[in-house]
Design an enzyme around this catalytic site. Structure first.
Site, PDB file in Angstrom:
ATOM      1  N   HIS A 153       0.841  -1.210   0.000  1.00  0.00           N
ATOM      2  CA  HIS A 153       0.000   0.000   0.000  1.00  0.00           C
ATOM      3  C   HIS A 153       0.875   1.258   0.000  1.00  0.00           C
ATOM      4  O   HIS A 153       2.001   1.251   0.482  1.00  0.00           O
ATOM      5  CB  HIS A 153      -1.009  -0.003   1.157  1.00  0.00           C
ATOM      6  CG  HIS A 153      -0.453   0.249   2.534  1.00  0.00           C
ATOM      7  ND1 HIS A 153      -1.075  -0.213   3.676  1.00  0.00           N
ATOM      8  CD2 HIS A 153       0.638   0.921   2.977  1.00  0.00           C
ATOM      9  CE1 HIS A 153      -0.398   0.175   4.733  1.00  0.00           C
ATOM     10  NE2 HIS A 153       0.654   0.861   4.335  1.00  0.00           N
ATOM     11  N   GLU A 178      -5.148   0.400   0.067  1.00  0.00           N
ATOM     12  CA  GLU A 178      -4.920  -1.016   0.311  1.00  0.00           C
ATOM     13  C   GLU A 178      -5.159  -1.845  -0.952  1.00  0.00           C
ATOM     14  O   GLU A 178      -5.893  -1.422  -1.854  1.00  0.00           O
ATOM     15  CB  GLU A 178      -5.894  -1.488   1.403  1.00  0.00           C
ATOM     16  CG  GLU A 178      -5.729  -0.778   2.738  1.00  0.00           C
ATOM     17  CD  GLU A 178      -4.534  -1.270   3.542  1.00  0.00           C
ATOM     18  OE1 GLU A 178      -3.437  -1.443   2.975  1.00  0.00           O
ATOM     19  OE2 GLU A 178      -4.704  -1.465   4.756  1.00  0.00           O
TER      20      GLU A 178
HETATM   21  C1  F6R Z   1       1.823   6.530   6.451  1.00  0.00           C
HETATM   22  C2  F6R Z   1       1.477   5.816   5.224  1.00  0.00           C
HETATM   23  C3  F6R Z   1       1.787   4.379   5.046  1.00  0.00           C
HETATM   24  C4  F6R Z   1       3.191   3.998   5.527  1.00  0.00           C
HETATM   25  C5  F6R Z   1       3.424   2.504   5.382  1.00  0.00           C
HETATM   26  C6  F6R Z   1       4.787   2.097   5.906  1.00  0.00           C
HETATM   27  O1  F6R Z   1       1.407   7.883   6.383  1.00  0.00           O
HETATM   28  O2  F6R Z   1       0.899   6.416   4.361  1.00  0.00           O
HETATM   29  O3  F6R Z   1       1.647   4.030   3.698  1.00  0.00           O
HETATM   30  O4  F6R Z   1       4.132   4.725   4.791  1.00  0.00           O
HETATM   31  O5  F6R Z   1       2.452   1.814   6.068  1.00  0.00           O
HETATM   32  O6  F6R Z   1       4.841   2.294   7.285  1.00  0.00           O
HETATM   33  P1  F6R Z   1       6.204   2.108   8.073  1.00  0.00           P
HETATM   34  O7  F6R Z   1       7.110   3.188   7.616  1.00  0.00           O
HETATM   35  O8  F6R Z   1       5.832   2.302   9.539  1.00  0.00           O
HETATM   36  O9  F6R Z   1       6.713   0.756   7.753  1.00  0.00           O
END
Ligand code: F6R
Length: 253
Positions: A138, A143
Site C-alpha cells: 500500500h 490497500e
Molecule cells: C503513512 C502511510 C503508510 C506507511 C506505510 C509504511 O502515512 O501512508 O503508507 O508509509 O504503512 O509504514 P512504516 O514506515 O511504519 O513501515
C-alpha cells in the site's frame, strides 16, 4: 523510475533529506506531501538538524499528509496529527496554517475528503511527495483491492495493515479499522515522488513495485506510470529484486 540502493537505513534517510532540502532551496514555497510511520523518521530527524543549522527554512513550505486514522482526535498519541507535530512540525519553523492532515474526527467524512482534495488543488498541487510502503504494497492507506478510489477517500484497513501497525498500539483491537487517505490519483498528481523503504519485510512489495507490472493488488505498482519517481531503499528492502531488474536500475551504494 530511478532506484537508489543504500547500505543502510541511515544512508537512505540522508539521501531523502538531501532531496527535500534541495527541493526547498529551489522553491521556498514548496508543497510537500508527507508520510508517517517508522520509515521517514530518520529523514525527519535529519531535516530538523538541517533546520537548526540554518540550512533549511520551512516558513513558506506547505505540507499535506497522506492519511489519518478515523476516530482518533489530533491529540491522541497514535493519531498521525500527533505523530507529525511530535516528530517533525514542532521542531521546525513551518507555519501551523500551512500544515494539512485529514481530520479523522470530521462529522462528515465524505465532505472532509472532498475538502482535502480541494485544498491540495488550491495550493497548486504537491511538488514533492514522500512515500513509505506497506508490507502489502500500500501507499498512503490505499490497500490492495479489486478496485481503488483515485481521490482522497475513506478506506477500510486490511488485516495486514492492522497487524503491521499494532506495534504502535497496546493491542491489535485498538488499531482503528478505517482511515482517510489521499487516493492514488492524488498521489500521482505530485510533480515528484520519493518512495522510501527499509528492511526485509518490505522486500517483496519493493520487488513487485520495481517489476513494472501494474496491479491493484500491489497499489505501489501504479508508480511505474509516473514520470519522476525515485525509490530509495536499503539493501534488505532491495534483496528480492531479480538480477535482470537490477541491471536496468541505477544503483548507488
Ligand atoms: C503513512 C502511510 C503508510 C506507511 C506505510 C509504511 O502515512 O501512508 O503508507 O508509509 O504503512 O509504514 P512504516 O514506515 O511504519 O513501515
Amino acid at each position: 523510475m530511478k532506484v537508489i540502493i543504500t547500505v543502510n537505513y541511515d544512508e537512505m534517510s540522508k539521501k531523502a533529506a538531501e532531496i527535500v532540502k534541495k527541493q526547498i532551496k529551489e522553491k521556498h514555497n514548496t508543497v510537500l506531501g508527507l508520510a508517517t510511520g517508522s520509515t521517514p523518521l530518520g529523514m525527519y530527524k535529519l531535516l530538523i538538524e538541517m533546520y537548526k543549522r540554518g540550512e533549511i527554512d520551512f516558513s513558506n513550505v506547505i505540507t499535506f499528509n497522506l492519511d489519518e486514522y478515523i476516530g482518533l482526535s489530533p491529540d491522541h498519541p497514535q493519531s498521525y496529527h500527533y505523530f507529525m507535530f511530535h516528530n517533525f512540525f514542532n521542531h521546525i519553523n513551518v507555519k501551523k496554517e500551512n500544515v494539512h492532515i485529514p481530520n479523522g474526527i470530521a462529522e462528515d467524512l465524505e465532505e472532509e475528503c472532498r475538502k482535502y482534495e480541494g485544498e491540495i488543488e488550491k495550493a497548486g498541487g504537491i511538488d514533492l511527495q514522500i512515500l513509505g510502503i506497506g508490507v502489502n504494497g500500500h501507499i498512503g492507506f490505499n490497500e490492495p483491492e479489486e478496485s481503488i478510489e483515485t481521490k482522497t477517500h475513506v478506506v477500510t484497513l486490511t488485516e495486514d495493515t492492522i497487524n503491521a501497525n499494532k506495534r504502535f498500539f497496546k493491542s491489535a483491537e485498538e488499531v482503528p479499522r478505517k482511515a482517510i487517505t489521499m487516493g492514488l490519483g492524488s498521489i500521482m498528481k505530485a510533480k515528484k515522488i520519493v518512495l522510501l523503504a527499509s528492511g526485509k519485510n518490505k522486500a517483496e512489495a519493493i520487488k513487485e513495485t520495481i517489476k513494472g507490472q501494474l496491479t491493484t493488488k500491489v497499489p505501489a505498482t501504479v508508480l511505474a506510470l509516473h514520470p519522476d519517481v525515485t525509490i530509495i531503499i536499503d539493501k534488505e528492502a532491495a534483496s528480492l529484486i531479480p538480477d535482470e531488474d537490477l541491471k536496468e536500475i541505477e544503483v548507488i551504494i
